[in-house]
Design an enzyme around this catalytic site. Structure first.
Site, mmCIF file in Angstrom:
data_model
loop_
_atom_site.group_PDB
_atom_site.id
_atom_site.type_symbol
_atom_site.label_atom_id
_atom_site.label_comp_id
_atom_site.label_asym_id
_atom_site.label_seq_id
_atom_site.Cartn_x
_atom_site.Cartn_y
_atom_site.Cartn_z
ATOM 1 N N HIS A 1 0.817 -1.228 0.000
ATOM 2 C CA HIS A 1 0.000 0.000 0.000
ATOM 3 C C HIS A 1 0.844 1.269 0.000
ATOM 4 O O HIS A 1 0.660 2.162 -0.824
ATOM 5 C CB HIS A 1 -0.887 0.035 1.256
ATOM 6 C CG HIS A 1 -1.728 -1.168 1.468
ATOM 7 N ND1 HIS A 1 -2.876 -1.403 0.760
ATOM 8 C CD2 HIS A 1 -1.600 -2.221 2.333
ATOM 9 C CE1 HIS A 1 -3.447 -2.529 1.175
ATOM 10 N NE2 HIS A 1 -2.679 -3.053 2.123
HETATM 11 C C1 BDR Z 1 -2.500 0.954 5.486
HETATM 12 O O1 BDR Z 1 -2.679 0.428 6.784
HETATM 13 C C2 BDR Z 1 -1.464 0.106 7.361
HETATM 14 O O2 BDR Z 1 -1.540 -1.090 8.074
HETATM 15 C C3 BDR Z 1 -0.457 0.057 6.248
HETATM 16 O O3 BDR Z 1 0.830 0.419 6.702
HETATM 17 C C4 BDR Z 1 -1.005 1.044 5.251
HETATM 18 O O4 BDR Z 1 -0.541 2.352 5.520
HETATM 19 C C5 BDR Z 1 -3.224 0.058 4.493
HETATM 20 O O5 BDR Z 1 -4.582 0.031 4.774
#
Ligand code: BDR
Ligand code: CA
Length: 306
Positions: free
Chosen positions: A234
Site C-alpha cells: 500500500h
Molecule cells: C494501510 O494500513 C497500514 O496497516 C499500512 O501500513 C497502510 O498504511 C493500508 O490500509
C-alpha cells in the site's frame, strides 16, 4: 531535474518500510523530515522503527515523534498484520540514533516555514499529525504543494467491509485533512490492493543482499498477503506515483469520510453525475494501476546496488 522535497508522515509498519526503502535511495527525492504517528502500533514503536530504518540505510534524515493515537477514537493498532514491534521478521542491529527534540507537528511547521520552495507531504499512516498541524498552524498550507497520501477506499475495506485502516484509525483527522483546502492525491485500496509483490519480487529478494534480506524477512512475516497471492505494498504507491504518475489512472472526485458508527472511516465517493462544481473537496483519486509496471519498477528500485 530538481529533486522533489518531501516530508514522510508514517507508522512503520512493514509496507511503510518498503516505501522508505525506495524513497531513501531515490535520486529524485529529497526527504526533509520523517514524522511518526501511533497507528499500526504505538508511537514509541513506530518511532523506534523509523530510527531503525534511517540507521539501516545510513541516511541523514531527522525523525520526529508525533501523536500517540487518533484525535477522538480509541487507538486500535494492527499488530496482527505487522507484528508486535510493528516491523517483525528481521533482527535490526541496535540503534544509536535518537528522535529530534521537537514534536512532529512543530518539526513539520519548522521545516515548512523555513523552506524556500514548496514541499510535498506524504502521509502513509493515519493523519493525526497533519490534522493538528493544519489546526494549529494554518499558515503552513501555503508551503505545501500537494498531499499524496495512502488512505481510504471506495471498493470496500480492509479492517471491515467498508473502511481502510488509515482512515478507520483516525477518521476525524482524515476528514480535517480532506477539507483543508490543500490539493490532495489519494491512493486508496482501489489501487493499493493491486500494487503487490508476487513470486517475481520474492525471487529477486531471495538472491540475497543486505537490503534484500531485510525486506524478505519483514515481507515474509507481513500478514497483508503472501508472495503467492501478492503482498499488498500500500504505502509504496504514493512514492511510485511521484516518480511514475503514468502507472496510475486518476479521476477528480468529491470524497467524504464517515465519522461515527460502525462504518466510521469509510470513504464515500460521489459519482461524477451528481457532482456540482461548487462541491469541495475535490480529490485527485487513484482509480486504477498498472500492477505489472508497478512491480517491475519496485523490483528495479530495490535491486539498485548500495
Ligand atoms: C494501510 O494500513 C497500514 O496497516 C499500512 O501500513 C497502510 O498504511 C493500508 O490500509
Ligand atoms: Ca502505514
Amino acid at each position: 531535474m530538481a529533486k522533489r522535497s518531501i516530508i514522510i508522515d508514517t507508522d512503520p509498519g512493514i509496507d511503510d518500510a518498503a516505501a522508505m526503502a525506495v524513497a531513501f535511495r531515490h535520486p529524485d527525492l529529497d526527504i526533509k523530515l520523517i514524522t511518526t504517528v501511533g497507528a499500526n502500533v504505538t508511537v514509541d514503536k513506530t518511532t523506534a522503527n523509523a530510527l531503525k530504518l534511517v540507521e539501516f540505510f545510513d541516511v541523514d534524515i531527522p525523525v520526529a515523534m508525533g501523536c500517540p493515537g487518533p484525535l477522538i477514537k480509541p487507538h486500535q493498532p494492527s499488530s496482527f498484520i505487522h507484528g508486535e514491534s510493528g516491523m517483525d521478521g528481521y533482527d535490526f542491529p541496535p540503534v544509536t540514533r535518537k528522535p529530534i527534540d521537537l514534536h512532529a507537528v512543530e518539526a513539520m511547521r519548522k521545516v515548512l516555514m523555513e523552506s524556500d520552495e514548496k514541499i510535498t507531504l506524504i502521509p502513509i499512516g493515519s493523519q493525526t499529525n497533519i490534522a493538528i498541524l493544519f489546526h494549529m498552524y494554518p499558515e503552513v498550507k501555503e508551503k505545501i504543494d500537494e498531499i499524496i497520501c495512502m488512505g481510504g477506499s471506495t471498493i470496500g475495506g480492509n479492517v471491515n467491509s467498508s473502511a481502510e485502516f488509515n482512515y478507520f484509525c483516525d477518521p476525524h483527522a482524515a476528514a480535517m485533512v480532506l477539507k483543508s483546502g490543500v490539493p490532495i492525491t489519494m491512493m486508496g485500496l482501489n489501487v493499493t490492493n493491486r500494487a503487490c509483490a508476487t513470486k517475481k519480487t520474492e525471487a529477486m529478494l531471495k538472491q540475497g543482499g543486505r537490503i534484500q534480506d531485510m525486506l524478505y524477512g519483514i515481507m515474509d512475516f507481513y500478514k497483508g498477503g503472501t508472495f503467492e497471492e501478492g503482498i499488498r505494498l500500500h504505502d509504496v504507491c504514493p512514492i511510485c506515483y511521484m516518480i511514475h504518475p503514468e502507472f496510475f489512472t486518476m479521476d477528480q472526485r468529491f470524497l467524504e469520510v464517515v465519522l461515527e458508527g460502525p462504518a466510521a472511516g469509510t470513504t464515500v465517493m460521489q459519482p461524477n453525475m451528481f457532482q456540482t462544481d461548487d462541491r469541495e473537496p475535490k480529490v485527485n483519486y487513484a482509480m486504477d494501476v498498472d500492477s505489472e509496471a508497478f512491480e517491475d519498477w519496485f523490483i528495479a528500485e530495490i535491486s539498485k546496488p548500495e
